[in-house]
Motif scaffolding. Structure first.
Motif, PDB file in Angstrom:
ATOM      1  N   VAL A   2      -4.929 -55.157 -52.981  1.00  0.00           N
ATOM      2  CA  VAL A   2      -6.333 -54.739 -53.058  1.00  0.00           C
ATOM      3  C   VAL A   2      -6.760 -54.074 -51.752  1.00  0.00           C
ATOM      4  O   VAL A   2      -6.688 -54.693 -50.689  1.00  0.00           O
ATOM      5  N   PRO A   3      -7.158 -52.796 -51.822  1.00  0.00           N
ATOM      6  CA  PRO A   3      -7.668 -52.150 -50.613  1.00  0.00           C
ATOM      7  C   PRO A   3      -9.072 -52.615 -50.308  1.00  0.00           C
ATOM      8  O   PRO A   3      -9.833 -52.975 -51.216  1.00  0.00           O
ATOM      9  N   ARG A   4      -9.420 -52.610 -49.021  1.00  0.00           N
ATOM     10  CA  ARG A   4     -10.747 -53.049 -48.613  1.00  0.00           C
ATOM     11  C   ARG A   4     -11.226 -52.244 -47.406  1.00  0.00           C
ATOM     12  O   ARG A   4     -10.457 -51.998 -46.481  1.00  0.00           O
ATOM     13  N   GLY A   5     -12.494 -51.831 -47.459  1.00  0.00           N
ATOM     14  CA  GLY A   5     -13.093 -51.155 -46.313  1.00  0.00           C
ATOM     15  C   GLY A   5     -13.963 -52.141 -45.562  1.00  0.00           C
ATOM     16  O   GLY A   5     -13.488 -53.167 -45.078  1.00  0.00           O
ATOM     17  N   ALA A   6     -15.271 -51.873 -45.532  1.00  0.00           N
ATOM     18  CA  ALA A   6     -16.177 -52.746 -44.787  1.00  0.00           C
ATOM     19  C   ALA A   6     -16.677 -53.916 -45.638  1.00  0.00           C
ATOM     20  O   ALA A   6     -17.404 -54.771 -45.147  1.00  0.00           O
ATOM     21  N   GLY A   7     -16.315 -53.940 -46.919  1.00  0.00           N
ATOM     22  CA  GLY A   7     -16.777 -55.038 -47.760  1.00  0.00           C
ATOM     23  C   GLY A   7     -18.274 -55.016 -47.998  1.00  0.00           C
ATOM     24  O   GLY A   7     -18.925 -56.054 -48.045  1.00  0.00           O
ATOM     25  N   THR A   8     -18.853 -53.823 -48.168  1.00  0.00           N
ATOM     26  CA  THR A   8     -20.283 -53.746 -48.489  1.00  0.00           C
ATOM     27  C   THR A   8     -20.508 -53.399 -49.950  1.00  0.00           C
ATOM     28  O   THR A   8     -21.638 -53.148 -50.363  1.00  0.00           O
ATOM     29  N   GLY A   9     -19.430 -53.343 -50.720  1.00  0.00           N
ATOM     30  CA  GLY A   9     -19.547 -53.015 -52.129  1.00  0.00           C
ATOM     31  C   GLY A   9     -20.502 -53.976 -52.822  1.00  0.00           C
ATOM     32  O   GLY A   9     -20.578 -55.158 -52.486  1.00  0.00           O
ATOM     33  N   SER A  31     -27.263 -45.983 -48.161  1.00  0.00           N
ATOM     34  CA  SER A  31     -28.124 -46.779 -47.277  1.00  0.00           C
ATOM     35  C   SER A  31     -27.300 -47.663 -46.360  1.00  0.00           C
ATOM     36  O   SER A  31     -27.765 -48.082 -45.320  1.00  0.00           O
ATOM     37  N   SER A  32     -26.087 -47.939 -46.760  1.00  0.00           N
ATOM     38  CA  SER A  32     -25.198 -48.776 -45.947  1.00  0.00           C
ATOM     39  C   SER A  32     -24.380 -47.934 -44.983  1.00  0.00           C
ATOM     40  O   SER A  32     -23.397 -48.415 -44.436  1.00  0.00           O
ATOM     41  N   GLN A  33     -24.771 -46.684 -44.741  1.00  0.00           N
ATOM     42  CA  GLN A  33     -23.909 -45.760 -44.014  1.00  0.00           C
ATOM     43  C   GLN A  33     -23.571 -46.213 -42.600  1.00  0.00           C
ATOM     44  O   GLN A  33     -22.578 -45.792 -42.039  1.00  0.00           O
ATOM     45  N   CYS A  86     -20.522 -48.891 -43.921  1.00  0.00           N
ATOM     46  CA  CYS A  86     -19.483 -48.665 -44.930  1.00  0.00           C
ATOM     47  C   CYS A  86     -18.492 -47.599 -44.487  1.00  0.00           C
ATOM     48  O   CYS A  86     -18.797 -46.757 -43.664  1.00  0.00           O
ATOM     49  N   THR A  87     -17.297 -47.646 -45.041  1.00  0.00           N
ATOM     50  CA  THR A  87     -16.236 -46.738 -44.619  1.00  0.00           C
ATOM     51  C   THR A  87     -16.147 -45.537 -45.556  1.00  0.00           C
ATOM     52  O   THR A  87     -16.575 -45.603 -46.713  1.00  0.00           O
ATOM     53  N   ILE A  88     -15.552 -44.467 -45.051  1.00  0.00           N
ATOM     54  CA  ILE A  88     -15.417 -43.280 -45.887  1.00  0.00           C
ATOM     55  C   ILE A  88     -14.409 -43.552 -47.013  1.00  0.00           C
ATOM     56  O   ILE A  88     -14.580 -43.071 -48.125  1.00  0.00           O
ATOM     57  N   ASN A 148     -17.259 -43.365 -55.056  1.00  0.00           N
ATOM     58  CA  ASN A 148     -18.008 -42.118 -55.224  1.00  0.00           C
ATOM     59  C   ASN A 148     -19.490 -42.365 -54.918  1.00  0.00           C
ATOM     60  O   ASN A 148     -20.375 -42.104 -55.727  1.00  0.00           O
ATOM     61  N   SER A 149     -19.711 -42.851 -53.713  1.00  0.00           N
ATOM     62  CA  SER A 149     -21.044 -43.326 -53.345  1.00  0.00           C
ATOM     63  C   SER A 149     -22.051 -42.196 -53.207  1.00  0.00           C
ATOM     64  O   SER A 149     -21.697 -41.070 -52.891  1.00  0.00           O
ATOM     65  N   GLY A 150     -23.284 -42.561 -53.436  1.00  0.00           N
ATOM     66  CA  GLY A 150     -24.387 -41.623 -53.265  1.00  0.00           C
ATOM     67  C   GLY A 150     -25.298 -42.104 -52.162  1.00  0.00           C
ATOM     68  O   GLY A 150     -25.021 -43.098 -51.498  1.00  0.00           O
TER      69      GLY A 150
HETATM   70  C1  LIG Z   1     -27.470 -52.813 -47.890  1.00  0.00           C
HETATM   71  C2  LIG Z   1     -26.581 -51.981 -48.772  1.00  0.00           C
HETATM   72  C3  LIG Z   1     -27.005 -50.725 -49.173  1.00  0.00           C
HETATM   73  C4  LIG Z   1     -26.198 -49.921 -49.990  1.00  0.00           C
HETATM   74  N1  LIG Z   1     -26.642 -48.693 -50.340  1.00  0.00           N
HETATM   75  C5  LIG Z   1     -25.869 -47.884 -51.094  1.00  0.00           C
HETATM   76  C6  LIG Z   1     -26.315 -46.578 -51.464  1.00  0.00           C
HETATM   77  O1  LIG Z   1     -27.399 -46.136 -51.084  1.00  0.00           O
HETATM   78  N2  LIG Z   1     -25.513 -45.834 -52.227  1.00  0.00           N
HETATM   79  C7  LIG Z   1     -24.294 -46.278 -52.628  1.00  0.00           C
HETATM   80  O2  LIG Z   1     -23.617 -45.539 -53.310  1.00  0.00           O
HETATM   81  N3  LIG Z   1     -23.851 -47.503 -52.306  1.00  0.00           N
HETATM   82  C8  LIG Z   1     -24.596 -48.319 -51.554  1.00  0.00           C
HETATM   83  N4  LIG Z   1     -24.142 -49.578 -51.207  1.00  0.00           N
HETATM   84  C9  LIG Z   1     -22.827 -50.035 -51.709  1.00  0.00           C
HETATM   85  C10 LIG Z   1     -21.642 -49.811 -50.753  1.00  0.00           C
HETATM   86  O3  LIG Z   1     -22.080 -49.769 -49.424  1.00  0.00           O
HETATM   87  C11 LIG Z   1     -20.869 -48.547 -51.061  1.00  0.00           C
HETATM   88  O4  LIG Z   1     -20.290 -48.686 -52.312  1.00  0.00           O
HETATM   89  C12 LIG Z   1     -19.765 -48.222 -50.003  1.00  0.00           C
HETATM   90  O5  LIG Z   1     -19.200 -46.967 -50.287  1.00  0.00           O
HETATM   91  C13 LIG Z   1     -18.657 -49.235 -49.949  1.00  0.00           C
HETATM   92  O6  LIG Z   1     -17.879 -48.993 -48.801  1.00  0.00           O
HETATM   93  P1  LIG Z   1     -17.036 -50.157 -48.099  1.00  0.00           P
HETATM   94  O7  LIG Z   1     -16.299 -49.549 -46.961  1.00  0.00           O
HETATM   95  O8  LIG Z   1     -17.874 -51.293 -47.788  1.00  0.00           O
HETATM   96  O9  LIG Z   1     -16.020 -50.523 -49.249  1.00  0.00           O
HETATM   97  P2  LIG Z   1     -15.586 -51.942 -49.837  1.00  0.00           P
HETATM   98  O10 LIG Z   1     -16.728 -52.706 -50.339  1.00  0.00           O
HETATM   99  O11 LIG Z   1     -14.708 -52.614 -48.854  1.00  0.00           O
HETATM  100  O12 LIG Z   1     -14.718 -51.448 -51.056  1.00  0.00           O
HETATM  101  C14 LIG Z   1     -15.304 -50.765 -52.124  1.00  0.00           C
HETATM  102  C15 LIG Z   1     -14.228 -50.308 -53.086  1.00  0.00           C
HETATM  103  O13 LIG Z   1     -13.426 -49.333 -52.467  1.00  0.00           O
HETATM  104  C16 LIG Z   1     -12.055 -49.681 -52.543  1.00  0.00           C
HETATM  105  N5  LIG Z   1     -11.460 -49.131 -51.313  1.00  0.00           N
HETATM  106  C17 LIG Z   1     -11.837 -49.351 -50.038  1.00  0.00           C
HETATM  107  N6  LIG Z   1     -11.083 -48.640 -49.188  1.00  0.00           N
HETATM  108  C18 LIG Z   1     -10.201 -47.929 -49.946  1.00  0.00           C
HETATM  109  C19 LIG Z   1      -9.143 -47.014 -49.645  1.00  0.00           C
HETATM  110  N7  LIG Z   1      -8.834 -46.671 -48.387  1.00  0.00           N
HETATM  111  N8  LIG Z   1      -8.447 -46.471 -50.683  1.00  0.00           N
HETATM  112  C20 LIG Z   1      -8.744 -46.810 -51.956  1.00  0.00           C
HETATM  113  N9  LIG Z   1      -9.717 -47.686 -52.299  1.00  0.00           N
HETATM  114  C21 LIG Z   1     -10.433 -48.229 -51.297  1.00  0.00           C
HETATM  115  C22 LIG Z   1     -12.067 -51.181 -52.668  1.00  0.00           C
HETATM  116  O14 LIG Z   1     -10.916 -51.651 -53.298  1.00  0.00           O
HETATM  117  C23 LIG Z   1     -13.290 -51.406 -53.513  1.00  0.00           C
HETATM  118  O15 LIG Z   1     -12.988 -51.233 -54.868  1.00  0.00           O
HETATM  119  C24 LIG Z   1     -24.934 -50.400 -50.412  1.00  0.00           C
HETATM  120  C25 LIG Z   1     -24.513 -51.652 -50.010  1.00  0.00           C
HETATM  121  C26 LIG Z   1     -25.318 -52.449 -49.194  1.00  0.00           C
HETATM  122  C27 LIG Z   1     -24.833 -53.794 -48.780  1.00  0.00           C
END
Ligand SMILES: Cc1cc2nc3c(=O)[nH]c(=O)nc-3n(C[C@H](O)[C@H](O)[C@H](O)COP(=O)(O)OP(=O)(O)OC[C@H]3O[C@@H](n4cnc5c(N)ncnc54)[C@H](O)[C@@H]3O)c2cc1C
Ligand code: SF4
Ligand code: SF4
Lengths: 385, 499
Positions: free
Chosen positions: B89-96, B155-157, B160-162, B169-171
């Protein structure tokens, strides 16, 4: 086990993760166990679900710098600093954290004479190359000899504390000169108020901290503002209200001011002089920025006295000094400092202004030219005379 | 809170895992060989913490956690997992917010947070090559001195990781004018579940062959792990105007949004918050949000000076025509930044009101905004629950948030039932299930309301073309009955693998 944390405080965290990038240990490790969100969750597991306090759990707590960068970043207002202090207190009481030697090492802080002897000895030892660089004291200047500070009046106290008193007397002198130039009569606290208890509080030695707080409150005359030129001490003293929970303690905390904070309201009283020809980067000590939240004042006070002020581009991320942290966690402290050094490099300053002795020592040990903002102001003022 | 209560036994057991017990595991030994001992964690603390993300899903069960730093290391981990038949399971910042990074089936969790290097900025082609662990806002800050930014701004920019943005496919607020992440991803290096390393997409405007890049964006970690990403960088617009409009009802705000779009204006962002969330936000940021307005609309336009002033005036006019009680123009960059800080920390500010929230993420046609909003409040009232709305109004992306305290007996059933009705109301209005947070484990059960059985089977086939063994982020997105993974058994902890 019961960590004695308030359950509402624990529950305030919604695990959103917005604090993560503001945490120095998470920034350098990318590791959730080294993040505020992770640490809070471990506290919950231990307190609410009786999870065992394993070595890794202790590591997670011990690696926290207690910089509190996570607090202003948290939109839910999680009182992280208090949670961590309480956690450490409970674990220290039960013997699961804070090794005995550390407690012993902190004893002299409360006894200025012992410390004076200690730092003088350290100064000599360093000169002859006896101090291992691992202590992070390498490049710092440890004074060999002190001169007492004069009393110039009774408008305000200048808190001179412990470590600061012996290691950074120049800073107090500068602060005293600037306050005097602004028209305030200053009484240095000297042996009246030997120690604020900040390091003890960080180590979870809360009883010791309370004792020191009570002693200080007894010895400083009521009503008079207490000016502090060390961010860490100021933060600790502003917390006495919370620590002791008494009206008296809250009133005491209410008259504690960081020196920049105090002077920002009185810059107009300082003489207009030619600014120093320096590009100065402001390094906000965590306890000024995240805990006292008065870091803007540094800019207000400094601006008229230097050619140029520059901001670092790291949003006030901790430098890794953290009281005794740089000694206890040298590896992480070094990595965190490397990040800060990158940021300082990009700002290309002539000198870095930092209002906390710990940060100055820690950055100084890496060869950064640091100086207290008050020393810059004092220098500009005296150049004009 | 409830997730902890429910999880008590599992997590407590996980926390207590004896390192000696797992040391003899040949899979772990191989991971240590491939990386280094300090970047392979198998203690209980790591495994317990990495069993969660920012969603309310009640936890998974993590195997060892690895922190690779290079593509080769990710490939080695993936190959080792393939050899030993283990999940990944891949993981970035865990803000999903949909549970995408929650490990099911005791997988090795590949935390890419240390792959955070910005490799190359290429202004000629308007792209940047970045590691998947680069924090979204860090890239934008890095680009600021040359006058560019990375347009998707969840909003989590700040955290959260790219890589996570690609996977979900975040917005974000400014995706209204600029498009969501998919529009900004040019090419990607991907480690496939086999351990092979491939390049998807390319720098040519029209790459030959199938658009596998497009398939990967939004795949939520089920098709492989991206290790290097070429993102489009966007030039900063010379002028920005930010307006804050106050309303006496959420409906007035929603109608203003429809009016602005109907007038042919293309704002950079249009965000609405209702009163409850506005007050919580204002408590935190002190940005000057009105506490007494039933709803506020944050509208932003960017471009050339003349154009933005004209658009700002027209937006104010449309607002007033729809009952705006106040219209304020941000006077400085600081004020503007503070308003956005408020909007972007809205979810986090909620704990001031209740310890738990359940967030939905549906999209409805803009013309139905007011109607669906009214329904969400009705549904919540019926269940005696508190609901708040904060949403990307410009593209009809609703984020109804149900507040609760999980310590209350039986509240969770109510929350889920109300959530189901809200989703149904959105779908009935012609909407879709997820605007931007993904499906993960949270929205899976609603997939068959949007897709036919054939649709889902074909999606699963695509997935298996990448991952025949069904071992990469198994149990996500595609629901039981169509998934190649046995979701039921993934969620239980197999006896033979620790814990
Ligand atoms: C306060 C708050 C506000 C938010 N606002 C928004 C918003 O405005 N818009 C929005 O779209 N989302 C928002 N989110 C949700 C979240 O932040 C996004 O979905 C963000 O893109 C997740 O990034 P992450 O690095 O935390 O990924 P994670 O939560 O760690 O992982 C998300 C998914 O990506 C996969 N993944 C991670 N890294 C990789 C990689 N290298 N290759 C393949 N798969 C991978 C994981 O397996 C998982 O399925 C918000 C969350 C919070 C807590
Ligand atoms: S401490 Fe605050 S910012 Fe950090 S995860 Fe918890 S609620 Fe979010
Ligand atoms: S106090 Fe500092 S080191 Fe500790 S969790 Fe908060 S940000 Fe991290």
């Amino acid at each position: 086990m019961d960590l004695k944390l308030g359950s509402d405080d624990l529950n305030t965290c919604v695990q959103c993760g917005l604090c993560l990038p503001h945490c120095p240990t998470y920034r350098v490790t990318g590791d959730e166990t080294m993040s505020p969100r992770g640490r809070i969750k471990l506290m919950r597991e231990v307190q609410l679900h009786d999870a065992p306090v394993t070595d890794e759990v202790v590591d997670a707590f011990a690696s926290c710098v207690q910089c509190r960068g996570c607090e202003p970043a948290c939109p839910s207002g999680v009182p992280y600093g208090h949670l961590m202090e309480q956690t450490r207190e409970t674990l220290a009481d039960s013997g699961q954290m804070t090794p005995v030697w550390l407690r012993a090492a902190m004893k002299p802080l409360a006894q200025p004479k012992l410390l004076a002897a200690g730092t003088a000895a350290l100064g000599v030892a360093k000169k002859v190359g006896l101090v291992p660089d691992r202590l992070g004291l390498g490049a710092a200047d440890i004074p060999l000899r002190q001169e007492p500070l004069p009393t110039t009046g009774t408008d305000v106290y200048l808190f001179t504390g412990c470590v600061m008193d012996t290691m950074q007397r120049d800073v107090h002198r500068a602060g005293l000169d600037v306050l005097t130039a602004a028209g305030f009569g200053v009484t240095p606290t000297g042996a009246e108020a030997p120690c604020c208890g900040a390091l003890q509080a960080h180590a979870g030695l809360t009883d010791e901290t309370r004792g020191l707080a009570e002693k200080m409150m007894r010895s400083l005359a009521p009503e008079r503002p207490i000016i502090v030129d060390s961010a860490g001490c100021g933060a600790a003293m502003k917390e006495y209200g919370h620590l002791l929970g008494t009206e008296e303690a809250r009133a005491f905390s209410g008259r504690v001011f960081d020196i920049q904070e105090f002077l920002a309201d009185h810059v107009d009283k300082l003489p207009e002089v030619a600014p120093l020809d320096l590009r100065v980067a402001v390094q906000d000590p965590c306890h000024l920025r995240h805990v006292q939240r008065v870091h803007e004042a540094t800019r207000v006070v400094l601006q008229p006295f230097v050619r140029e002020l520059v901001e670092l581009d790291d949003d006030g991320l901790c430098c890794g000094a953290g009281g005794a942290y740089s000694v206890l966690q040298p590896e992480l402290a070094g990595q965190i400092r490397d990040r800060k050094l990158g940021s300082i490099d990009r700002a290309t300053p002539d000198v870095v202004a930092s209002a906390n002795p710990g940060c100055s020592l820690h950055l100084g040990a890496a060869g950064v030219d640091t100086i207290h903002p008050m020393e810059l102001v004092a220098r500009a003022l005296s150049a004009a005379m | 809170m409830y997730r902890y209560a429910k999880l008590k036994n599992r997590v407590t057991r996980t926390l207590g895992i004896d390192a000696a017990e797992v040391e003899s595991d040949p899979f772990v030994a191989e991971l240590v060989d491939a990386l280094s001992p300090d970047r392979v964690k198998q203690d209980g603390a790591h495994r317990a913490l990495l069993s969660h993300d920012a969603s309310v899903f009640d936890g998974g069960n993590s195997g060892p956690v690895v922190f690779p730093e290079t593509t080769e290391e990710v490939a080695a981990v993936t190959r080792a997992a393939a050899t030993h038949g283990r999940n990944v399971v891949p993981r970035g910042a865990g803000t999903g917010l949909a549970g995408g990074a929650i490990p099911l089936g005791v997988p090795v969790v590949v935390a890419v947070t240390r792959m955070n290097e910005i490799h190359e900025i290429d202004t000629d082609n308007g792209i940047a090559w970045v590691g998947p662990g680069v924090v979204n806002l860090d890239l934008t800050k890095h680009l600021a001195p040359i006058g560019y930014h990375f347009a998707p701004d969840p909003s989590s920019q700040q955290v959260c990781t790219i890589g996570g943005n690609v996977a979900n496919n975040s917005g974000g607020p400014h995706c209204l004018a600029y498009g969501v992440t998919n529009a900004h991803i040019v090419a990607m290096e991907v480690v496939l579940p086999s351990g092979d390393v491939v390049m998807l997409g390319g720098l040519d405007a029209e790459p030959a062959g199938y658009d596998l890049r497009g398939a990967f964006v939004g795949s939520e970690g089920t098709l492989g792990i991206t290790t290097k990403i070429a993102v489009r960088i966007t030039k900063n617009r010379p002028e920005v105007r930010t307006l804050l409009l106050s309303f006496e009802s959420v409906t007035d705000a929603a109608n203003t949004v429809s009016g602005i779009i109907a007038a042919g204006i293309v704002p950079a962002a249009l965000e609405v918050m209702d009163q409850r969330i506005t007050v919580a936000v204002e408590n935190y940021v002190n940005a000057g949000y009105p506490r007494d307005a039933a709803a506020v609309l944050l509208a932003e336009v960017d471009g050339l000076a003349d154009g933005v002033d004209l658009d700002a005036d027209r937006i104010a006019e449309i607002g007033r025509a729809n009952g705006a009680t106040a219209v304020k123009l941000a006077g400085s960059d600081t004020e503007r930044a503070l308003l956005w800080k408020g909007r972007k920390t809205a979810f986090g500010a909620i704990a001031q009101l209740a310890p738990d929230y359940y967030l939905h993420d549906t999209v409805v046609p803009r013309s139905k905004l007011a109607e669906v909003l009214t329904k969400t409040y009705e549904i919540a009232d019926r269940y005696d629950l508190t609901i708040m709305n904060v949403f990307h109004a410009g593209d009809g992306n609703l984020h109804p948030l149900i507040l609760f305290d999980a310590r209350d007996e039986g509240v969770l059933e109510k929350v889920h039932a109300a959530g189901g009705e809200i989703i149904t109301a959105s779908l009935d209005a012609g909407g879709v299930l997820s605007g931007e947070h993904g499906i993960g484990v949270e929205k899976q059960k609603f997939m068959d309301r949007m897709f036919s059985s054939d649709d889902l089977d074909h999606q699963n086939r695509l997935r298996q073309a990448f991952d025949p063994g069904c071992r990469t982020n198994p149990g996500k997105v595609i629901p039981t009955g169509h998934s190649c993974a046995d979701i039921q058994s993934l969620r239980s902890v197999p006896k033979e693998v620790w814990a």
